[in-house]
Write a protein that holds these residues in place. Structure first.
Motif, mmCIF file in Angstrom:
data_model
loop_
_atom_site.group_PDB
_atom_site.id
_atom_site.type_symbol
_atom_site.label_atom_id
_atom_site.label_comp_id
_atom_site.label_asym_id
_atom_site.label_seq_id
_atom_site.Cartn_x
_atom_site.Cartn_y
_atom_site.Cartn_z
ATOM 1 N N TRP A 281 0.846 -1.201 0.000
ATOM 2 C CA TRP A 281 0.000 0.000 0.000
ATOM 3 C C TRP A 281 0.886 1.258 0.000
ATOM 4 O O TRP A 281 0.671 2.181 -0.775
ATOM 5 N N ALA A 282 1.903 1.259 0.861
ATOM 6 C CA ALA A 282 2.773 2.446 0.977
ATOM 7 C C ALA A 282 3.621 2.616 -0.280
ATOM 8 O O ALA A 282 3.790 3.743 -0.779
ATOM 9 N N LEU A 283 4.148 1.518 -0.806
ATOM 10 C CA LEU A 283 4.985 1.621 -2.011
ATOM 11 C C LEU A 283 4.159 2.151 -3.182
ATOM 12 O O LEU A 283 4.585 3.044 -3.915
ATOM 13 N N LYS A 284 2.948 1.614 -3.325
ATOM 14 C CA LYS A 284 2.088 2.053 -4.436
ATOM 15 C C LYS A 284 1.719 3.530 -4.260
ATOM 16 O O LYS A 284 1.659 4.288 -5.219
ATOM 17 N N ARG A 285 1.482 3.906 -3.035
ATOM 18 C CA ARG A 285 1.110 5.305 -2.782
ATOM 19 C C ARG A 285 2.224 6.249 -3.242
ATOM 20 O O ARG A 285 1.957 7.278 -3.852
ATOM 21 N N ILE A 286 3.468 5.890 -2.956
ATOM 22 C CA ILE A 286 4.587 6.734 -3.389
ATOM 23 C C ILE A 286 4.728 6.674 -4.918
ATOM 24 O O ILE A 286 4.947 7.706 -5.577
ATOM 25 N N GLN A 287 4.585 5.479 -5.481
ATOM 26 C CA GLN A 287 4.711 5.365 -6.949
ATOM 27 C C GLN A 287 3.619 6.186 -7.654
ATOM 28 O O GLN A 287 3.897 6.868 -8.643
ATOM 29 N N ASP A 288 2.398 6.132 -7.128
ATOM 30 C CA ASP A 288 1.300 6.912 -7.724
ATOM 31 C C ASP A 288 1.560 8.409 -7.587
ATOM 32 O O ASP A 288 1.287 9.186 -8.507
ATOM 33 N N LEU A 289 2.095 8.790 -6.434
ATOM 34 C CA LEU A 289 2.396 10.204 -6.201
ATOM 35 C C LEU A 289 3.422 10.698 -7.213
ATOM 36 O O LEU A 289 3.287 11.787 -7.795
ATOM 37 N N VAL A 290 4.460 9.883 -7.422
ATOM 38 C CA VAL A 290 5.512 10.265 -8.367
ATOM 39 C C VAL A 290 4.920 10.388 -9.770
ATOM 40 O O VAL A 290 5.188 11.363 -10.499
#
Ligand code: MRU
Length: 363
Positions: A100-109
């Motif tokens: 969840w956290a990794l995807k959140r950062i990837q989506d943000l980028v």
């Protein structure tokens, strides 16, 4: 007030500071992490552990992975970020907060693809810091809803004017999150308000998170705690010493099945037998609506030495076969309620979860 599990120290060139939980309870030592490999290792060997804390650590890990990259263009930067995300995703499989956290950062980028790389790096760090603030708010909300739930449950201890007597398994306290915990959040809120509360902490074989971490953090916070070995849970319930069980979770499937530390299933079955409510504190970041049921949750298996020579002393013959799953799945029929930051969900949990996520996506 519980101690801070993880924080960022300094500016963009700073470090992630975390409590090395492998050293508890004998040593309170902080570890400054400044590269992604050290963060991967910290997650893998449980220096930082507990689903929400793992998610936050992974977000800082991603920042550490890319902060010094020379990639000047977005495409190269994103490729490096995705590679680092894949690497961190391999550290532990069960807690969905990691993914969840990794995807959140990837989506943000991806959402900032048109900005210069240095600005995107800054967004990553800010987002990881935001996750800490959000986690604190989420845990506090779980604490409020959880305490309300206990107050309305007509528990025997409360009726006799005594105290809330809560059994918990593993550690879903402050040290499993940024600071406040999930399963222990109602306990901390109760303690703050002067409501008497007493926690029975299962020792939690084989890595003893209950003994080493839950007992330690409750003592630090001045909350009464009694440590029991895992095989005493039936006895304390049979003796009427427990009003409610509250545990955390690493992943909740769409039907309300719950993965948590190995041994949780046994506690849930016992709770049903002894008519003790079995509550699961579940931040929405730990809910995985993509998995229909608990059988689909990947369960981490850890090395045999944790069972045969935990903490440096051999307790089984060399060469013996060992099975060491780190988590189990409790079917939804044992779960009295899920305590989320958005409120308490009651059975049928599949329908309650669908409703929660429908209203979340429809605003
Ligand atoms: O192996 P661990 O120590 O990471 O396992 C932790 C648990 O099982 C917790 O109960 C769970 O992650 C919830 S933490 C709020």
């Amino acid at each position: 007030m519980p101690v801070k599990t993880i924080e960022w120290v300094g500016g963009p060139d700073g470090t992630a500071r975390l409590i090395d939980q492998t050293l508890l309870p004998t040593e309170l030592k902080y570890l400054d992490v400044s590269d992604v490999e050290t963060m991967w290792d910290a997650i893998k060997v449980l220096r930082i552990r507990g689903a929400p804390a793992i998610g936050i650590a992974a977000a800082f890990g991603l920042y550490l992975a890319v902060r010094n990259t020379r990639a000047g263009d977005y495409a190269t930067f994103k490729t490096e970020l995705d590679r680092a995300a894949q690497y961190l995703a391999g550290s532990r499989p069960t807690a969905v907060n990691l993914f969840w956290a990794l995807k959140r950062i990837q989506d943000l980028v991806a959402a900032h693809a048109d900005e210069p790389v240095p600005a995107v790096k800054q967004h990553i760090l800010s987002e990881a810091l935001r996750m800490i603030d959000e986690d604190n708010a989420v845990c506090r909300a779980i604490g409020e809803y959880g305490l309300e739930l206990l107050a309305s449950a007509g528990l025997p201890g409360q009726a006799s004017g005594l105290t809330y007597r809560i059994l918990t398994h593993c550690n879903a306290g402050g040290l499993a999150t940024a600071q406040w915990g999930t399963a222990l959040a109602p306990v901390y809120v109760a303690a703050e308000r002067g409501i008497p509360v007493h926690v029975y902490a299962d020792e939690t074989r084989p890595l003893l998170q209950g003994a080493r971490i839950t007992a330690w953090e409750l003592q630090q916070a001045g909350v009464p705690v009694t440590l029991i070995t895992d095989n005493m849970a039936a006895t304390v319930m049979a003796q009427g010493k427990i009003d409610a069980v509250i545990v955390g979770t690493d992943r909740v499937a769409a039907n309300g099945d719950v993965a948590n530390k190995i041994g949780t299933l046994g506690v849930a079955i016992l709770a049903k037998e002894f008519n003790v409510p079995f509550y699961v504190a579940a931040p929405t970041s730990s809910i995985d609506m993509s998995l229909a049921s608990g059988e689909l949750i990947p369960i981490e298996e850890r090395k045999p030495e944790e069972v045969t020579e935990g903490f440096g002393r051999r307790t089984a013959p060399p060469g013996v076969r060992v099975y060491n799953p780190a988590f189990d799945v409790t079917p939804n029929r044992y779960v009295t309620a899920l305590i989320t930051e958005k409120g308490v969900l009651r059975p049928p949990l599949g329908a309650s979860l669908a409703n929660l996520f429908k209203s979340a996506t429809s605003g």
